[in-house]
Design a protein around this motif. Structure first.
Motif, mmCIF file in Angstrom:
data_model
loop_
_atom_site.group_PDB
_atom_site.id
_atom_site.type_symbol
_atom_site.label_atom_id
_atom_site.label_comp_id
_atom_site.label_asym_id
_atom_site.label_seq_id
_atom_site.Cartn_x
_atom_site.Cartn_y
_atom_site.Cartn_z
ATOM 1 N N ASP A 48 -3.233 25.277 20.063
ATOM 2 C CA ASP A 48 -3.203 23.819 20.043
ATOM 3 C C ASP A 48 -2.841 23.289 21.427
ATOM 4 O O ASP A 48 -2.555 24.068 22.353
ATOM 5 N N ASP A 49 -2.868 21.977 21.586
ATOM 6 C CA ASP A 49 -2.640 21.375 22.899
ATOM 7 C C ASP A 49 -1.258 21.692 23.465
ATOM 8 O O ASP A 49 -1.116 21.931 24.669
ATOM 9 N N ASP A 50 -0.233 21.690 22.616
ATOM 10 C CA ASP A 50 1.116 21.990 23.099
ATOM 11 C C ASP A 50 1.221 23.423 23.607
ATOM 12 O O ASP A 50 1.788 23.682 24.673
ATOM 13 N N ARG A 51 0.665 24.354 22.860
ATOM 14 C CA ARG A 51 0.714 25.768 23.264
ATOM 15 C C ARG A 51 -0.132 25.983 24.521
ATOM 16 O O ARG A 51 0.251 26.739 25.408
ATOM 17 N N SER A 52 -1.278 25.304 24.599
ATOM 18 C CA SER A 52 -2.120 25.396 25.800
ATOM 19 C C SER A 52 -1.375 24.882 27.025
ATOM 20 O O SER A 52 -1.499 25.452 28.114
ATOM 21 N N ALA A 53 -0.592 23.826 26.860
ATOM 22 C CA ALA A 53 0.202 23.304 27.979
ATOM 23 C C ALA A 53 1.245 24.328 28.419
ATOM 24 O O ALA A 53 1.482 24.510 29.624
ATOM 25 N N ASP A 54 1.870 25.013 27.457
ATOM 26 C CA ASP A 54 2.834 26.068 27.789
ATOM 27 C C ASP A 54 2.156 27.203 28.560
ATOM 28 O O ASP A 54 2.707 27.723 29.533
ATOM 29 N N ILE A 55 0.973 27.583 28.101
ATOM 30 C CA ILE A 55 0.227 28.656 28.763
ATOM 31 C C ILE A 55 -0.101 28.254 30.194
ATOM 32 O O ILE A 55 0.127 29.021 31.135
ATOM 33 N N ALA A 56 -0.622 27.050 30.357
ATOM 34 C CA ALA A 56 -0.997 26.579 31.694
ATOM 35 C C ALA A 56 0.218 26.538 32.624
ATOM 36 O O ALA A 56 0.120 26.902 33.794
ATOM 37 N N LEU A 57 1.369 26.118 32.106
ATOM 38 C CA LEU A 57 2.579 26.065 32.926
ATOM 39 C C LEU A 57 3.031 27.466 33.335
ATOM 40 O O LEU A 57 3.374 27.698 34.500
ATOM 41 N N ALA A 58 3.028 28.399 32.404
ATOM 42 C CA ALA A 58 3.451 29.774 32.724
ATOM 43 C C ALA A 58 2.518 30.409 33.754
ATOM 44 O O ALA A 58 2.973 31.056 34.702
ATOM 45 N N VAL A 59 1.212 30.222 33.577
ATOM 46 C CA VAL A 59 0.248 30.793 34.523
ATOM 47 C C VAL A 59 0.403 30.136 35.881
ATOM 48 O O VAL A 59 0.378 30.807 36.921
ATOM 49 N N TYR A 60 0.592 28.829 35.900
ATOM 50 C CA TYR A 60 0.795 28.125 37.159
ATOM 51 C C TYR A 60 2.050 28.638 37.869
ATOM 52 O O TYR A 60 2.049 28.833 39.080
ATOM 53 N N GLU A 61 3.102 28.878 37.109
ATOM 54 C CA GLU A 61 4.336 29.393 37.704
ATOM 55 C C GLU A 61 4.114 30.759 38.335
ATOM 56 O O GLU A 61 4.616 31.040 39.419
ATOM 57 N N ALA A 62 3.343 31.627 37.676
ATOM 58 C CA ALA A 62 3.034 32.937 38.256
ATOM 59 C C ALA A 62 2.255 32.773 39.557
ATOM 60 O O ALA A 62 2.535 33.463 40.549
ATOM 61 N N MET A 63 1.280 31.849 39.567
ATOM 62 C CA MET A 63 0.513 31.614 40.801
ATOM 63 C C MET A 63 1.390 30.977 41.877
ATOM 64 O O MET A 63 1.291 31.331 43.055
#
Length: 144
Positions: A48-63
């Motif tokens: 869902d949108d909330d989980r997708s936002a969490d995923i995007a934030l975690a991936v962005y943090e790794a980058m």
């Protein structure tokens, strides 16, 4: 991939359940573009949108960790690779962010140093491997 320059097109021939960018310059503008593209790509998943936002934030943090740390003591901008795969059968997403820089122990600073705990909190599983060849961050999320 709307909003990305030709320099940031995903790898040709990669299917719709894969999201791959290779040899991306390790700087803020590039990773910001990839984050926006990732959010769009996550629409093929069952998150869902909330989980997708969490995923995007975690991936962005790794980058962002690559940008901030991997090439800090080198005379080069460096690059990163991002590979994501989503299994519609297993309903799992795996993302790996890889750099070819050097693992540097964080310097004590009370305002920094929250990236790895943030990734850990946002992922169902995360592992970090660093060697002389660079660092890889593997993150997993399960639908359910």
């Amino acid at each position: 991939m709307t909003g990305l320059s030709a320099d940031f097109d995903p790898v040709p021939g990669v299917g719709p359940s894969e999201f791959v960018f290779l040899d991306v310059p390790a700087h803020g503008e590039a990773i910001s573009g990839i984050r926006h593209a990732l959010v769009g790509w996550l629409g093929i998943t069952d998150f869902d949108d909330d989980r997708s936002a969490d995923i995007a934030l975690a991936v962005y943090e790794a980058m962002a960790n690559v940008v901030d740390h991997a090439y800090r003591d080198m005379d080069t901008t460096g690059t990163l690779d991002l590979r994501a795969g989503y299994s519609t059968v297993e309903r799992v997403l795996q993302v790996v962010v890889v750099d070819h820089g050097v693992w540097l122990r964080p310097t004590p600073n009370p305002l920094r140093g929250n990236g790895i705990p943030l990734m850990t909190a946002l992922c169902d599983g995360v592992s970090i491997d660093h060697s002389d060849a660079g660092t890889s961050v593997l993150m997993n999320w399960f639908v359910g």
